[in-house]
Design a protein around this motif. Structure first.
Motif, PDB file in Angstrom:
ATOM      1  N   GLU A 199      32.656   6.239  40.329  1.00  0.00           N
ATOM      2  CA  GLU A 199      31.524   5.793  39.516  1.00  0.00           C
ATOM      3  C   GLU A 199      31.939   4.856  38.390  1.00  0.00           C
ATOM      4  O   GLU A 199      31.095   4.317  37.688  1.00  0.00           O
ATOM      5  N   ARG A 200      33.251   4.679  38.217  1.00  0.00           N
ATOM      6  CA  ARG A 200      33.779   3.848  37.132  1.00  0.00           C
ATOM      7  C   ARG A 200      34.888   2.927  37.649  1.00  0.00           C
ATOM      8  O   ARG A 200      36.066   3.133  37.356  1.00  0.00           O
ATOM      9  N   PRO A 201      34.525   1.910  38.409  1.00  0.00           N
ATOM     10  CA  PRO A 201      35.547   1.031  38.984  1.00  0.00           C
ATOM     11  C   PRO A 201      36.416   0.351  37.927  1.00  0.00           C
ATOM     12  O   PRO A 201      37.607   0.097  38.174  1.00  0.00           O
ATOM     13  N   GLU A 202      35.856   0.090  36.756  1.00  0.00           N
ATOM     14  CA  GLU A 202      36.656  -0.537  35.700  1.00  0.00           C
ATOM     15  C   GLU A 202      37.752   0.399  35.212  1.00  0.00           C
ATOM     16  O   GLU A 202      38.872  -0.037  34.923  1.00  0.00           O
ATOM     17  N   LEU A 203      37.466   1.691  35.148  1.00  0.00           N
ATOM     18  CA  LEU A 203      38.481   2.669  34.758  1.00  0.00           C
ATOM     19  C   LEU A 203      39.548   2.773  35.847  1.00  0.00           C
ATOM     20  O   LEU A 203      40.740   2.813  35.549  1.00  0.00           O
ATOM     21  N   ARG A 204      39.133   2.802  37.098  1.00  0.00           N
ATOM     22  CA  ARG A 204      40.092   2.860  38.200  1.00  0.00           C
ATOM     23  C   ARG A 204      41.032   1.653  38.133  1.00  0.00           C
ATOM     24  O   ARG A 204      42.243   1.786  38.256  1.00  0.00           O
ATOM     25  N   HIS A 205      40.461   0.469  37.900  1.00  0.00           N
ATOM     26  CA  HIS A 205      41.271  -0.751  37.798  1.00  0.00           C
ATOM     27  C   HIS A 205      42.272  -0.636  36.638  1.00  0.00           C
ATOM     28  O   HIS A 205      43.450  -0.970  36.787  1.00  0.00           O
ATOM     29  N   GLU A 206      41.781  -0.162  35.508  1.00  0.00           N
ATOM     30  CA  GLU A 206      42.651   0.006  34.339  1.00  0.00           C
ATOM     31  C   GLU A 206      43.786   0.979  34.639  1.00  0.00           C
ATOM     32  O   GLU A 206      44.950   0.715  34.320  1.00  0.00           O
ATOM     33  N   LEU A 207      43.458   2.111  35.263  1.00  0.00           N
ATOM     34  CA  LEU A 207      44.476   3.113  35.572  1.00  0.00           C
ATOM     35  C   LEU A 207      45.463   2.622  36.618  1.00  0.00           C
ATOM     36  O   LEU A 207      46.647   2.981  36.584  1.00  0.00           O
ATOM     37  N   ASP A 208      44.985   1.812  37.550  1.00  0.00           N
ATOM     38  CA  ASP A 208      45.868   1.287  38.590  1.00  0.00           C
ATOM     39  C   ASP A 208      46.785   0.181  38.070  1.00  0.00           C
ATOM     40  O   ASP A 208      47.716  -0.219  38.767  1.00  0.00           O
ATOM     41  N   ASN A 209      46.514  -0.304  36.867  1.00  0.00           N
ATOM     42  CA  ASN A 209      47.302  -1.409  36.314  1.00  0.00           C
ATOM     43  C   ASN A 209      47.917  -1.074  34.965  1.00  0.00           C
ATOM     44  O   ASN A 209      48.103  -1.964  34.122  1.00  0.00           O
ATOM     45  N   LEU A 210      48.264   0.186  34.761  1.00  0.00           N
ATOM     46  CA  LEU A 210      48.915   0.594  33.513  1.00  0.00           C
ATOM     47  C   LEU A 210      50.324   0.008  33.447  1.00  0.00           C
ATOM     48  O   LEU A 210      50.995  -0.161  34.468  1.00  0.00           O
ATOM     49  N   ASN A 211      50.760  -0.250  32.247  1.00  0.00           N
ATOM     50  CA  ASN A 211      52.107  -0.775  32.027  1.00  0.00           C
ATOM     51  C   ASN A 211      53.125   0.335  32.317  1.00  0.00           C
ATOM     52  O   ASN A 211      53.135   1.365  31.637  1.00  0.00           O
ATOM     53  N   PRO A 212      54.006   0.148  33.297  1.00  0.00           N
ATOM     54  CA  PRO A 212      54.985   1.192  33.630  1.00  0.00           C
ATOM     55  C   PRO A 212      55.948   1.488  32.485  1.00  0.00           C
ATOM     56  O   PRO A 212      56.517   2.573  32.413  1.00  0.00           O
ATOM     57  N   LEU A 213      56.109   0.547  31.574  1.00  0.00           N
ATOM     58  CA  LEU A 213      56.999   0.786  30.434  1.00  0.00           C
ATOM     59  C   LEU A 213      56.432   1.849  29.491  1.00  0.00           C
ATOM     60  O   LEU A 213      57.190   2.563  28.828  1.00  0.00           O
ATOM     61  N   LEU A 214      55.101   1.959  29.445  1.00  0.00           N
ATOM     62  CA  LEU A 214      54.487   3.004  28.626  1.00  0.00           C
ATOM     63  C   LEU A 214      54.817   4.390  29.177  1.00  0.00           C
ATOM     64  O   LEU A 214      55.087   5.320  28.422  1.00  0.00           O
ATOM     65  N   ALA A 215      54.791   4.508  30.484  1.00  0.00           N
ATOM     66  CA  ALA A 215      55.161   5.778  31.121  1.00  0.00           C
ATOM     67  C   ALA A 215      56.633   6.083  30.865  1.00  0.00           C
ATOM     68  O   ALA A 215      56.987   7.210  30.487  1.00  0.00           O
ATOM     69  N   GLN A 216      57.450   5.087  31.038  1.00  0.00           N
ATOM     70  CA  GLN A 216      58.893   5.251  30.828  1.00  0.00           C
ATOM     71  C   GLN A 216      59.181   5.675  29.388  1.00  0.00           C
ATOM     72  O   GLN A 216      60.015   6.552  29.152  1.00  0.00           O
ATOM     73  N   ALA A 217      58.488   5.079  28.432  1.00  0.00           N
ATOM     74  CA  ALA A 217      58.689   5.412  27.024  1.00  0.00           C
ATOM     75  C   ALA A 217      58.344   6.870  26.728  1.00  0.00           C
ATOM     76  O   ALA A 217      58.920   7.480  25.829  1.00  0.00           O
ATOM     77  N   LYS A 218      57.421   7.434  27.498  1.00  0.00           N
ATOM     78  CA  LYS A 218      57.033   8.842  27.325  1.00  0.00           C
ATOM     79  C   LYS A 218      57.884   9.770  28.185  1.00  0.00           C
ATOM     80  O   LYS A 218      57.684  10.979  28.184  1.00  0.00           O
ATOM     81  N   GLY A 219      58.797   9.200  28.965  1.00  0.00           N
ATOM     82  CA  GLY A 219      59.631  10.015  29.839  1.00  0.00           C
ATOM     83  C   GLY A 219      58.872  10.554  31.034  1.00  0.00           C
ATOM     84  O   GLY A 219      59.179  11.630  31.544  1.00  0.00           O
ATOM     85  N   GLU A 220      57.854   9.822  31.477  1.00  0.00           N
ATOM     86  CA  GLU A 220      57.027  10.245  32.600  1.00  0.00           C
ATOM     87  C   GLU A 220      57.111   9.221  33.722  1.00  0.00           C
ATOM     88  O   GLU A 220      57.450   8.068  33.492  1.00  0.00           O
ATOM     89  N   THR A 221      56.772   9.671  34.911  1.00  0.00           N
ATOM     90  CA  THR A 221      56.646   8.723  36.013  1.00  0.00           C
ATOM     91  C   THR A 221      55.326   7.977  35.819  1.00  0.00           C
ATOM     92  O   THR A 221      54.446   8.424  35.068  1.00  0.00           O
ATOM     93  N   ALA A 222      55.174   6.880  36.525  1.00  0.00           N
ATOM     94  CA  ALA A 222      53.921   6.119  36.447  1.00  0.00           C
ATOM     95  C   ALA A 222      52.746   6.982  36.902  1.00  0.00           C
ATOM     96  O   ALA A 222      51.663   6.935  36.306  1.00  0.00           O
ATOM     97  N   ALA A 223      52.966   7.797  37.936  1.00  0.00           N
ATOM     98  CA  ALA A 223      51.897   8.670  38.449  1.00  0.00           C
ATOM     99  C   ALA A 223      51.512   9.733  37.417  1.00  0.00           C
ATOM    100  O   ALA A 223      50.318  10.011  37.222  1.00  0.00           O
ATOM    101  N   GLN A 224      52.497  10.313  36.757  1.00  0.00           N
ATOM    102  CA  GLN A 224      52.203  11.316  35.729  1.00  0.00           C
ATOM    103  C   GLN A 224      51.423  10.690  34.571  1.00  0.00           C
ATOM    104  O   GLN A 224      50.456  11.270  34.078  1.00  0.00           O
ATOM    105  N   TYR A 225      51.856   9.509  34.170  1.00  0.00           N
ATOM    106  CA  TYR A 225      51.205   8.810  33.064  1.00  0.00           C
ATOM    107  C   TYR A 225      49.758   8.463  33.432  1.00  0.00           C
ATOM    108  O   TYR A 225      48.844   8.659  32.644  1.00  0.00           O
ATOM    109  N   ARG A 226      49.549   7.996  34.680  1.00  0.00           N
ATOM    110  CA  ARG A 226      48.202   7.666  35.150  1.00  0.00           C
ATOM    111  C   ARG A 226      47.327   8.910  35.174  1.00  0.00           C
ATOM    112  O   ARG A 226      46.183   8.887  34.733  1.00  0.00           O
ATOM    113  N   ASP A 227      47.871  10.013  35.701  1.00  0.00           N
ATOM    114  CA  ASP A 227      47.117  11.276  35.755  1.00  0.00           C
ATOM    115  C   ASP A 227      46.695  11.735  34.360  1.00  0.00           C
ATOM    116  O   ASP A 227      45.571  12.192  34.167  1.00  0.00           O
ATOM    117  N   GLU A 228      47.611  11.622  33.422  1.00  0.00           N
ATOM    118  CA  GLU A 228      47.320  12.024  32.051  1.00  0.00           C
ATOM    119  C   GLU A 228      46.176  11.181  31.468  1.00  0.00           C
ATOM    120  O   GLU A 228      45.260  11.710  30.839  1.00  0.00           O
TER     121      GLU A 228
END
Length: 109
Positions: A18-47
């Motif tokens: 119901e929120r394609p813009e959110l899906r797009h945003e989540l599918d295009n997160l910066n992987p460096l943000l996940a890395q900085a938190k010590g998480e995988t890209a999938a974990q960061y996206r899930d969060e």
């Protein structure tokens, strides 16, 4: 009975559908943000997804489990029935009188 993990996953998928813009945003997160938190890209996206889901529930004045029910039941009547069943379980687990619990959470008896 509380929402199952499978039911919650279906609710998250519907929420994203119901929120394609959110899906797009989540599918295009910066992987460096996940890395900085010590998480995988999938974990960061899930969060981020769970944060968005909880924020939407709060915006609607619901608990996240209530939004899960709302997105996965067949009818508004099913939603109300299941919602009240869970609230009754919570009141019982908390050792609260049902009427007191209803007042506390603004529920109609």
């Amino acid at each position: 009975m509380a929402a199952t993990e499978q039911q919650h996953e279906r609710a998250l998928e519907k929420f994203l559908d119901e929120r394609p813009e959110l899906r797009h945003e989540l599918d295009n997160l910066n992987p460096l943000l996940a890395q900085a938190k010590g998480e995988t890209a999938a974990q960061y996206r899930d969060e981020r997804l769970h944060e968005a889901f909880e924020a939407e529930a709060e915006r609607q004045g619901l608990f996240a489990w209530e939004l899960t029910l709302k997105l996965t039941v067949d009818t508004p009547e099913d939603y109300e029935t299941q919602r009240m069943e869970v609230h009754k379980e919570v009141a019982e687990m908390a050792g609260l009188d049902w009427l007191e619990y209803c007042e506390l959470y603004g529920l109609s008896k």
